[in-house]
Design a protein around this motif. Structure first.
Motif, PDB file in Angstrom:
ATOM      1  N   ALA A   1       0.831  -1.204   0.000  1.00  0.00           N
ATOM      2  CA  ALA A   1       0.000   0.000   0.000  1.00  0.00           C
ATOM      3  C   ALA A   1       0.865   1.253   0.000  1.00  0.00           C
ATOM      4  CB  ALA A   1      -0.924  -0.013   1.214  1.00  0.00           C
ATOM      5  N   GLY A   2       1.921   1.252   0.804  1.00  0.00           N
ATOM      6  CA  GLY A   2       2.796   2.412   0.871  1.00  0.00           C
ATOM      7  C   GLY A   2       3.534   2.664  -0.434  1.00  0.00           C
ATOM      8  N   VAL A   3       4.046   1.598  -1.044  1.00  0.00           N
ATOM      9  CA  VAL A   3       4.803   1.737  -2.299  1.00  0.00           C
ATOM     10  C   VAL A   3       3.896   2.240  -3.417  1.00  0.00           C
ATOM     11  CG1 VAL A   3       6.019   0.458  -4.095  1.00  0.00           C
ATOM     12  CG2 VAL A   3       6.538   0.022  -1.687  1.00  0.00           C
ATOM     13  N   VAL A   4       2.727   1.624  -3.562  1.00  0.00           N
ATOM     14  CA  VAL A   4       1.803   2.035  -4.622  1.00  0.00           C
ATOM     15  C   VAL A   4       1.308   3.455  -4.390  1.00  0.00           C
ATOM     16  CG1 VAL A   4      -0.465   1.596  -5.636  1.00  0.00           C
ATOM     17  CG2 VAL A   4       1.095  -0.300  -5.219  1.00  0.00           C
ATOM     18  N   GLY A   5       0.983   3.755  -3.128  1.00  0.00           N
ATOM     19  CA  GLY A   5       0.516   5.107  -2.824  1.00  0.00           C
ATOM     20  C   GLY A   5       1.569   6.150  -3.122  1.00  0.00           C
ATOM     21  N   PHE A   6       2.829   5.852  -2.786  1.00  0.00           N
ATOM     22  CA  PHE A   6       3.920   6.790  -3.059  1.00  0.00           C
ATOM     23  C   PHE A   6       4.126   6.957  -4.561  1.00  0.00           C
ATOM     24  CE2 PHE A   6       8.468   7.701  -3.747  1.00  0.00           C
ATOM     25  CZ  PHE A   6       8.554   8.911  -3.050  1.00  0.00           C
ATOM     26  N   ALA A   7       4.045   5.853  -5.298  1.00  0.00           N
ATOM     27  CA  ALA A   7       4.212   5.926  -6.754  1.00  0.00           C
ATOM     28  C   ALA A   7       3.127   6.787  -7.389  1.00  0.00           C
ATOM     29  CB  ALA A   7       4.194   4.523  -7.349  1.00  0.00           C
ATOM     30  N   VAL A   8       1.893   6.610  -6.931  1.00  0.00           N
ATOM     31  CA  VAL A   8       0.789   7.412  -7.468  1.00  0.00           C
ATOM     32  C   VAL A   8       0.984   8.887  -7.098  1.00  0.00           C
ATOM     33  CG1 VAL A   8      -1.693   7.823  -7.353  1.00  0.00           C
ATOM     34  CG2 VAL A   8      -0.828   5.481  -7.452  1.00  0.00           C
ATOM     35  N   ALA A   9       1.417   9.132  -5.863  1.00  0.00           N
ATOM     36  CA  ALA A   9       1.651  10.510  -5.424  1.00  0.00           C
ATOM     37  C   ALA A   9       2.735  11.177  -6.271  1.00  0.00           C
ATOM     38  CB  ALA A   9       2.046  10.524  -3.947  1.00  0.00           C
ATOM     39  N   MET A  10       3.798  10.441  -6.572  1.00  0.00           N
ATOM     40  CA  MET A  10       4.868  10.979  -7.420  1.00  0.00           C
ATOM     41  C   MET A  10       4.329  11.287  -8.815  1.00  0.00           C
ATOM     42  SD  MET A  10       7.871  11.335  -5.934  1.00  0.00           S
ATOM     43  CE  MET A  10       9.065  11.163  -7.267  1.00  0.00           C
ATOM     44  N   ALA A  11       3.549  10.366  -9.351  1.00  0.00           N
ATOM     45  CA  ALA A  11       3.010  10.551 -10.695  1.00  0.00           C
ATOM     46  C   ALA A  11       2.070  11.753 -10.765  1.00  0.00           C
ATOM     47  CB  ALA A  11       2.278   9.288 -11.138  1.00  0.00           C
ATOM     48  N   MET A  12       1.375  12.035  -9.669  1.00  0.00           N
ATOM     49  CA  MET A  12       0.428  13.152  -9.635  1.00  0.00           C
ATOM     50  C   MET A  12       1.075  14.456  -9.179  1.00  0.00           C
ATOM     51  SD  MET A  12      -2.897  11.216  -7.962  1.00  0.00           S
ATOM     52  CE  MET A  12      -3.904  12.710  -8.030  1.00  0.00           C
ATOM     53  N   GLY A  13       2.384  14.411  -8.883  1.00  0.00           N
ATOM     54  CA  GLY A  13       3.078  15.617  -8.461  1.00  0.00           C
ATOM     55  C   GLY A  13       2.690  16.092  -7.075  1.00  0.00           C
TER      56      GLY A  13
END
Length: 417
Positions: A200-212
């Motif tokens: 959950a943390g890895v995916v959430g961080f990846a999405v956050a990075m992608a969304m700026g």
């Protein structure tokens, strides 16, 4: 009021010299595994993000210099990390150290009318109060006397905010937080080899990075050497800071930590936890921090099933959390902006997901009909969920008081036949 059943449930929980019941203390290598590491990281991120900002806001209210603010952060995080490491190695239990988050919040107002040297003296006196209560065994005796369902209801009410916070985080950031939550449950169902909280943390961080959404925070703190403040002792500071802070450490932090450990089947060393919180409070106070004590929320995260299937190995998550806290304390001036760059919603949703197991255990034990404390437990639950604050003492303490009073009035405690 009869509480034979609840006393029996916690009998022997105060010695703390032995590890978790029925389990032989496992080796350090086994305790440091993927699940314990990921959960320890989540606990550290939770403790080093929003709570650090509260401390910075309190420092700003007291017009502290950057050096004094860094000294405050160093005291509570570095010593809090040492408490985690020491307690985990000594008792082989996920007993985490940190500081009182509500304690930092009340200082935002208190520091406006006091010199910081007076506050430092009050921090030391607060630690002394907690230390005396631990040495005399008062807290351990109180925990023996308190009915287990009421303690568990207080824990459920105090920690339910993490579950509610996770739901609110999804509402605020449905794509990022929603993706993290969805991945958590999918991994829990289909991929047993991967810790759900890590995924959950890895995916959430990846999405956050992608969304700026990952942006360095702007905080008024410089990367400077800590500046320590000599204490002065006044009666005004004692009543304004020492007494309420000691009550928060015992009634909110230590009580929560003890309760969640019991909910997960551990036998927490209550006297040692209280004494450690007192010593940590005095040393942290001397360094300019408001306290370093056993922490409820971090203990709840690290003792949860997310930290490992074997409870005897979950102390590894506390070791990881402790090391990260120590590092954060050492490099607080430079680390704060980077930690605060993480989206709050991501940290909140992952922390809430990690709490699911602890909350379930607390609710199940709080409303066990055979123990006969259902109404008192319900009262304790709703009081702990509230924002009640009396005499500078927050809701968890009053939840225990209210639950016991109601159960006594109703003569609860006899098992249902």
């Amino acid at each position: 009021m009869s509480n034979d059943n609840s006393q029996a449930a916690v009998a022997g929980s105060m010695d703390g010299a032995e590890a978790w019941k029925g389990q032989k203390a496992s080796g350090l290598r086994q305790a440091i595994n993927l699940k314990s590491v990921s959960t320890g990281v989540v606990a550290a991120l939770f403790g080093c993000s929003g709570p650090a900002l509260i401390v910075i806001r309190a420092a700003e209210a007291g017009q502290l210099s950057s050096g004094q603010t860094v000294a405050w952060l160093f005291a509570i995080y570095f010593l809090g990390g040492l408490v985690s490491i020491g307690m985990a190695l000594r008792y082989r239990q996920p007993i985490c150290g940190a500081y009182s988050i509500p304690g930092a919040a009340i200082l935002i107002a208190a520091l406006g009318g006091l010199q910081f040297s007076e506050a430092v003296g009050a921090f030391i006196m607060s630690g002394a109060i907690v230390f005396i209560l631990g040495v005399t065994g008062v807290i351990a005796k109180l925990m023996r006397w308190l009915p287990m369902p009421i303690v568990m209801a207080m824990i459920a009410g105090a920690l339910i905010r993490f579950g509610i916070g996770a739901a609110e985080a999804i509402g605020a950031d449905p794509i990022m937080a929603g993706a993290a939550a969805l991945v958590f449950f999918l991994v829990a169902r289909f991929v047993k080899a991967v810790p759900p909280v890590l995924a959950a943390g890895v995916v959430g961080f990846a999405v956050a990075m992608a969304m700026g959404l990952v942006k360095p925070a702007e905080v008024n703190i410089d990367f400077v050497m800590p500046v320590f403040t000599a204490p002065s002792f006044t009666l005004d500071a004692f009543f304004a800071i020492s007494v309420p802070l000691a009550a928060l450490v015992i009634g909110a932090e230590n009580a929560q930590a003890t309760g969640v450990l019991m909910a997960e089947g551990y036998k927490p060393p209550v006297n040692a936890m209280t004494i450690t919180s007192g010593i940590g409070g005095m040393i942290a106070g001397a360094l300019g921090g408001h306290n370093a004590n056993i922490a409820g929320p971090m203990t709840a995260i690290c003792s949860s099933p997310q930290a490992g299937d074997d409870p005897a190995l979950r102390y590894g998550s506390t070791l990881v959390n402790g090391v990260l806290f120590c590092l954060f304390g050492l490099f607080a001036g430079g680390a704060v902006p980077f930690i605060l760059a993480l989206p709050k919603s991501l940290i909140v949703v992952v922390a809430g997901l990690a709490m699911i197991g602890v909350l379930l255990a607390a609710f199940q034990q709080a409303f066990n009909k055979s123990l006969g404390y259902q109404i008192g437990a319900f009262v304790a639950l709703v009081v702990a969920m509230s924002k009640l604050s009396l005499l500078g003492i927050s809701a968890p303490f009053w939840a225990l008081v209210a639950g016991v009073v109601v159960s006594t009035l109703l003569k609860e405690g006899e098992p249902t036949r």
